[in-house]
Every structure is written in structure tokens, then in C-alpha cells.
Enzyme design. Structure first.
Site, PDB file in Angstrom:
ATOM      1  N   ASP A   1       0.789  -1.252   0.000  1.00 43.12           N
ATOM      2  CA  ASP A   1       0.000   0.000   0.000  1.00 43.12           C
ATOM      3  C   ASP A   1       0.820   1.301   0.000  1.00 43.12           C
ATOM      4  O   ASP A   1       0.507   2.229   0.766  1.00 43.12           O
ATOM      5  CB  ASP A   1      -0.957   0.007   1.212  1.00 43.12           C
ATOM      6  CG  ASP A   1      -1.964  -1.145   1.203  1.00 43.12           C
ATOM      7  OD1 ASP A   1      -1.950  -1.945   0.253  1.00 43.12           O
ATOM      8  OD2 ASP A   1      -2.753  -1.244   2.159  1.00 43.12           O
TER       9      ASP A   1
ATOM     10  N   HIS B   1     -10.820   0.666  -2.396  1.00 42.67           N
ATOM     11  CA  HIS B   1     -12.176   0.628  -1.839  1.00 42.67           C
ATOM     12  C   HIS B   1     -13.204   1.279  -2.763  1.00 42.67           C
ATOM     13  O   HIS B   1     -12.947   2.369  -3.309  1.00 42.67           O
ATOM     14  CB  HIS B   1     -12.216   1.392  -0.511  1.00 42.67           C
ATOM     15  CG  HIS B   1     -11.310   0.864   0.548  1.00 42.67           C
ATOM     16  ND1 HIS B   1     -11.336  -0.445   0.982  1.00 42.67           N
ATOM     17  CD2 HIS B   1     -10.351   1.478   1.297  1.00 42.67           C
ATOM     18  CE1 HIS B   1     -10.437  -0.608   1.947  1.00 42.67           C
ATOM     19  NE2 HIS B   1      -9.813   0.540   2.152  1.00 42.67           N
TER      20      HIS B   1
ATOM     21  N   CYS C   1      -1.856  -2.826   7.697  1.00 41.54           N
ATOM     22  CA  CYS C   1      -1.764  -3.756   6.569  1.00 41.54           C
ATOM     23  C   CYS C   1      -0.477  -4.575   6.559  1.00 41.54           C
ATOM     24  O   CYS C   1      -0.503  -5.758   6.194  1.00 41.54           O
ATOM     25  CB  CYS C   1      -1.991  -3.018   5.265  1.00 41.54           C
ATOM     26  SG  CYS C   1      -3.711  -2.465   5.148  1.00 41.54           S
TER      27      CYS C   1
ATOM     28  N   LYS D   1      -7.037  -5.026  -2.973  1.00 44.71           N
ATOM     29  CA  LYS D   1      -7.758  -5.578  -1.825  1.00 44.71           C
ATOM     30  C   LYS D   1      -8.632  -4.503  -1.217  1.00 44.71           C
ATOM     31  O   LYS D   1      -8.379  -3.315  -1.425  1.00 44.71           O
ATOM     32  CB  LYS D   1      -6.770  -6.121  -0.786  1.00 44.71           C
ATOM     33  CG  LYS D   1      -5.866  -5.032  -0.255  1.00 44.71           C
ATOM     34  CD  LYS D   1      -4.866  -5.551   0.738  1.00 44.71           C
ATOM     35  CE  LYS D   1      -3.992  -4.444   1.262  1.00 44.71           C
ATOM     36  NZ  LYS D   1      -4.708  -3.413   2.027  1.00 44.71           N
TER      37      LYS D   1
ATOM     38  N   HIS E   1     -10.624   6.889   2.037  1.00 45.89           N
ATOM     39  CA  HIS E   1      -9.269   6.786   1.471  1.00 45.89           C
ATOM     40  C   HIS E   1      -9.236   5.721   0.385  1.00 45.89           C
ATOM     41  O   HIS E   1     -10.053   4.800   0.384  1.00 45.89           O
ATOM     42  CB  HIS E   1      -8.252   6.426   2.576  1.00 45.89           C
ATOM     43  CG  HIS E   1      -8.476   5.060   3.146  1.00 45.89           C
ATOM     44  ND1 HIS E   1      -9.446   4.802   4.089  1.00 45.89           N
ATOM     45  CD2 HIS E   1      -7.901   3.859   2.860  1.00 45.89           C
ATOM     46  CE1 HIS E   1      -9.440   3.513   4.387  1.00 45.89           C
ATOM     47  NE2 HIS E   1      -8.523   2.908   3.648  1.00 45.89           N
TER      48      HIS E   1
ATOM     49  N   ASP F   1      -4.588  -0.803  -1.795  1.00 45.68           N
ATOM     50  CA  ASP F   1      -5.851  -0.677  -1.068  1.00 45.68           C
ATOM     51  C   ASP F   1      -6.837  -0.041  -2.060  1.00 45.68           C
ATOM     52  O   ASP F   1      -6.518   0.989  -2.668  1.00 45.68           O
ATOM     53  CB  ASP F   1      -5.606   0.221   0.154  1.00 45.68           C
ATOM     54  CG  ASP F   1      -6.523  -0.054   1.329  1.00 45.68           C
ATOM     55  OD1 ASP F   1      -6.828  -1.230   1.617  1.00 45.68           O
ATOM     56  OD2 ASP F   1      -6.936   0.932   1.987  1.00 45.68           O
TER      57      ASP F   1
ATOM     58  N   HIS G   1     -17.456   2.720   1.205  1.00 42.39           N
ATOM     59  CA  HIS G   1     -16.997   1.462   1.830  1.00 42.39           C
ATOM     60  C   HIS G   1     -17.345   1.434   3.321  1.00 42.39           C
ATOM     61  O   HIS G   1     -17.308   2.483   3.999  1.00 42.39           O
ATOM     62  CB  HIS G   1     -15.483   1.327   1.644  1.00 42.39           C
ATOM     63  CG  HIS G   1     -14.956  -0.021   2.000  1.00 42.39           C
ATOM     64  ND1 HIS G   1     -14.316  -0.265   3.192  1.00 42.39           N
ATOM     65  CD2 HIS G   1     -15.007  -1.195   1.341  1.00 42.39           C
ATOM     66  CE1 HIS G   1     -13.977  -1.555   3.231  1.00 42.39           C
ATOM     67  NE2 HIS G   1     -14.387  -2.136   2.120  1.00 42.39           N
TER      68      HIS G   1
HETATM   69  C1  VGL Z   1      -4.530   0.584   5.819  1.00 44.18           C
HETATM   70  C2  VGL Z   1      -6.092   1.461   7.229  1.00 44.18           C
HETATM   71  C3  VGL Z   1      -7.065   1.339   6.273  1.00 44.18           C
HETATM   72  C4  VGL Z   1      -3.103   0.191   5.593  1.00 44.18           C
HETATM   73  C5  VGL Z   1      -5.492   0.439   4.841  1.00 44.18           C
HETATM   74  O1  VGL Z   1      -2.658   0.130   4.428  1.00 44.18           O
HETATM   75  O2  VGL Z   1      -2.398  -0.056   6.607  1.00 44.18           O
HETATM   76  N1  VGL Z   1      -4.838   1.086   7.012  1.00 44.18           N
HETATM   77  N2  VGL Z   1      -6.760   0.819   5.075  1.00 44.18           N
HETATM   78 ZN    ZN Z   2      -8.219   0.877   3.551  1.00 44.15          ZN
END
Ligand code: VGL
Ligand code: ZN
Length: 198
Positions: free
Chosen positions: A9, A49, A152, A107, A82, A47, A53
Site C-alpha cells: 500500500d 475501496h 496492513c 484488496k 481513502h 488498497d 466502503h
Molecule cells: C490501511 C487502514 C485502512 C493500511 C489500509 O494500508 O495499513 N490502514 N486501510
Molecule cells: Zn483501507
């Protein structure tokens, strides 16, 4: 033993100026690029979404970002909106070497379930397909880097260790959100799962 680098990410929304900015998130980009040469395979996660979401605080009346909510699969932190599919925030940091990637794994696309881990959604049962990809390519040794250490990266590393991979996290090439001690808890969880913290 084939080795993969899994870059978690490294997206605009997790870098300074982004919607869910991780302090110094951009500082790991150049050294991650340099590390890619040492691996048989490079995999990037993204990431990704849909708007609205269920992990977004804005989808829950009366809730603010960083509050908790009970989802059918367990407690879930609520986040600012986000990494919305197709948005600039969801793009990889412009400095990241995406050319070198064999696979880009998205994901978090299921509207009802968040997915911190690159292997399973947060219900801990729905697979992303990454385990099958790695096994069929004969990859058994994983090094993880990226954002965020305590979410993550942590969930991906713990799941990978449970699945039987040799797992290392280059903590110098990760950065954390650190909500209420979540970084210390993540370090404990990874160490107990047998992840090498480098
Ligand atoms: C993440 C919070 C929400 C991450 C992703 O990449 O750590 N954290 N979505
Ligand atoms: Zn996320």
C-alpha cells in the site's frame, strides 16, 4: 527457495498530504525501489475501496474517523475516506517503481468487509488469491515493506507466517499510523507469529 518482496500500500493517500497520511510514508519509496533488485518477484498491493466502503466513518451515521464499530466479523476501526477506486489518492506514490512488479494485488474492494491483509479479508476467511499465486510460483520466502506497519503490514505478515511462509519485515522500510499503542501491539503480534523483524 524463491524470494518475493511484497510492497504494501505505498499509495498517495497513505503519504503526507493524503487522506490517511502516515507520517514519513514517502520516505520509504526510494529505498524500496533499490531493494527490488534482490528478489525473484516483486508484488505490490493496492488498497482499493469502492465509494461508501463500510470501513469509512462517513458510511456510519454519528461516527468519526478512528472510532470503533462492531462489524459482523468483529471490531473495526473507522477510517477517513481513502483509496477510493480510480481516485488520485488510490494511485501508487509517483516515485514507486511499479514497472518492476510481477503482480499488483488489489484488496478492500468488497463493500462489506475491510481487508488489511494481502492474504485474507478482515473476516479472516475470504482469500485474496495471493497464497495460490505465491505457491504456484514456488515462492516460500517473503520480505514485507510498506504502509502501514501496524495495520496492513502487520496483518499481512501474521497471515503469511500462519500460512507457512518464511516472513521478514524490514521495519526500516515501513511506517506506522500508531493509534493508541497499535504499533507496539503489532510488533508483539508479528514477533509471536514467528515473523523476523529486521
Ligand atoms: C490501511 C487502514 C485502512 C493500511 C489500509 O494500508 O495499513 N490502514 N486501510
Ligand atoms: Zn483501507
Amino acid at each position: 527457495m524463491r524470494k518475493a518482496l511484497i510492497v504494501i500500500d505505498v499509495q498517495n493517500d497513505f503519504c503526507p498530504g493524503g487522506a490517511l497520511a502516515v507520517p514519513e510514508g514517502d520516505q520509504i519509496v526510494a529505498p524500496i525501489n533499490d531493494l527490488m533488485a534482490e528478489f525473484d518477484a516483486v508484488i505490490l498491493t493496492q488498497d482499493w475501496h469502492p465509494a461508501g466502503h463500510s470501513s469509512f466513518a462517513s458510511s456510519h451515521a454519528g461516527k468519526a474517523p478512528y472510532e470503533m464499530v462492531d462489524m459482523p466479523y468483529g471490531p473495526q476501526v473507522l477510517w477517513p475516506d481513502h483509496c477510493v477506486q480510480g481516485s488520485q489518492g488510490a494511485e501508487f506514490h509517483a516515485g514507486l517503481n511499479t514497472t518492476r512488479a510481477d503482480l499488483i494485488l488489489r484488496k478492500g474492494y468488497n463493500p462489506e468487509i475491510d481487508s488489511y491483509s494481502a492474504f485474507f479479508e478482515n473476516d479472516q476467511t475470504t482469500p485474496t488469491g495471493l497464497d495460490g499465486y505465491l505457491r504456484t510460483r514456488g515462492i516460500s520466502d517473503l520480505t514485507l515493506v510498506g504502509l502501514a506497519t501496524d495495520f496492513c503490514v502487520n496483518f499481512s505478515a501474521v497471515d503469511a507466517a500462519k500460512l507457512g511462509y518464511q516472513v521478514a519485515v524490514r521495519t526500516d522500510l515501513c511506517r506506522a499510523i500508531d493509534l493508541d499503542g497499535s504499533l507496539a501491539a503489532a510488533q508483539d503480534a508479528m514477533a509471536s507469529a514467528g515473523v523476523s523483524l529486521l
